[in-house]
Design an enzyme around this catalytic site. Structure first.
Site, PDB file in Angstrom:
ATOM      1  N   GLU A 182       1.003  -1.268  -0.270  1.00  0.00           N
ATOM      2  CA  GLU A 182       0.052   0.078   0.095  1.00  0.00           C
ATOM      3  C   GLU A 182       0.864   1.208  -0.041  1.00  0.00           C
ATOM      4  OE1 GLU A 182      -3.213   2.817   0.166  1.00  0.00           O
ATOM      5  OE2 GLU A 182      -2.770   0.677  -0.680  1.00  0.00           O
TER       6      GLU A 182
ATOM      7  N   HIS B  32       2.619   1.474  -3.410  1.00  0.00           N
ATOM      8  CA  HIS B  32       1.630   2.213  -4.346  1.00  0.00           C
ATOM      9  C   HIS B  32       1.324   3.767  -4.371  1.00  0.00           C
ATOM     10  CE1 HIS B  32      -2.341   2.280  -6.793  1.00  0.00           C
ATOM     11  NE2 HIS B  32      -2.872   2.771  -5.809  1.00  0.00           N
TER      12      HIS B  32
ATOM     13  N   HIS C 131     -12.066   4.815  -8.909  1.00  0.00           N
ATOM     14  CA  HIS C 131     -10.867   5.064  -8.662  1.00  0.00           C
ATOM     15  C   HIS C 131     -10.069   4.398  -9.854  1.00  0.00           C
ATOM     16  CE1 HIS C 131      -6.895   5.951  -7.022  1.00  0.00           C
ATOM     17  NE2 HIS C 131      -6.829   4.656  -6.485  1.00  0.00           N
TER      18      HIS C 131
END
Length: 161
Positions: free
Chosen positions: A74, A77, A139
């Site tokens: 995460e 990213h 998204h």
């Protein structure tokens, strides 16, 4: 300014292609993050556990219900997405400087840049709204639109060389 930029040994198409590649990798890393259940492994936004680099505080990793791999996915990213955002800005500026007589290059790059703030907001909402399906899907949808804009920018710039 144009003279200075034209002396750079890297051509615009290389920058556009690199931006396209990094953006695609951001999307792949986002999919990987989702697939390993790490979408909320950094529970706040834009930081991760209140810090920009959670790995500098080992107690964060130790006390988290998520694995170090999940937190890293995460966190990576987000960091790579920020890098892609900077590249999109540069690609757009470059399009207006080097391809001012090629409307499709200028406007496809500009469209990617216009979509970028929406994508950033949706990325934040994905976390703060606990992975609501409509937000996660939007998204991804906006990411695909940005990727298509960058693909158009790259292909036209490449074919016009």
């Amino acid at each position: 300014m144009r003279t200075t930029i034209s002396q750079i040994p890297v051509e615009y198409r290389h920058i556009a292609g690199f931006t396209l590649l990094v953006t695609y990798i951001v999307m792949l890393l986002g999919a990987y993050t989702s697939a390993i259940g790490a979408g909320l492994s950094c529970p706040d936004w834009p930081t991760c556990y209140g810090t920009w680099v959670p790995f500098l505080q080992p107690e964060i990793i130790t006390n988290s219900p998520y694995s170090a791999l999940q937190i890293f996915a995460e966190w990576a990213h987000r960091g790579l997405a920020m890098t892609a955002g900077v590249l999109i800005v540069g690609t757009t500026v470059g399009a207006w400087v080097t391809h001012r007589n090629t409307p499709i290059v200028k406007w496809s790059a500009t469209a990617a840049l216009v979509l970028l703030p929406l994508q950033v907001i949706l990325g934040g909402l994905t976390v703060t709204e606990d992975l609501q399906p409509i937000i996660v899907t939007t998204h991804l949808g906006v990411a695909i639109l940005i990727l298509l804009c960058l693909l158009t920018t790259f292909l036209v710039a490449y074919l016009r060389r």
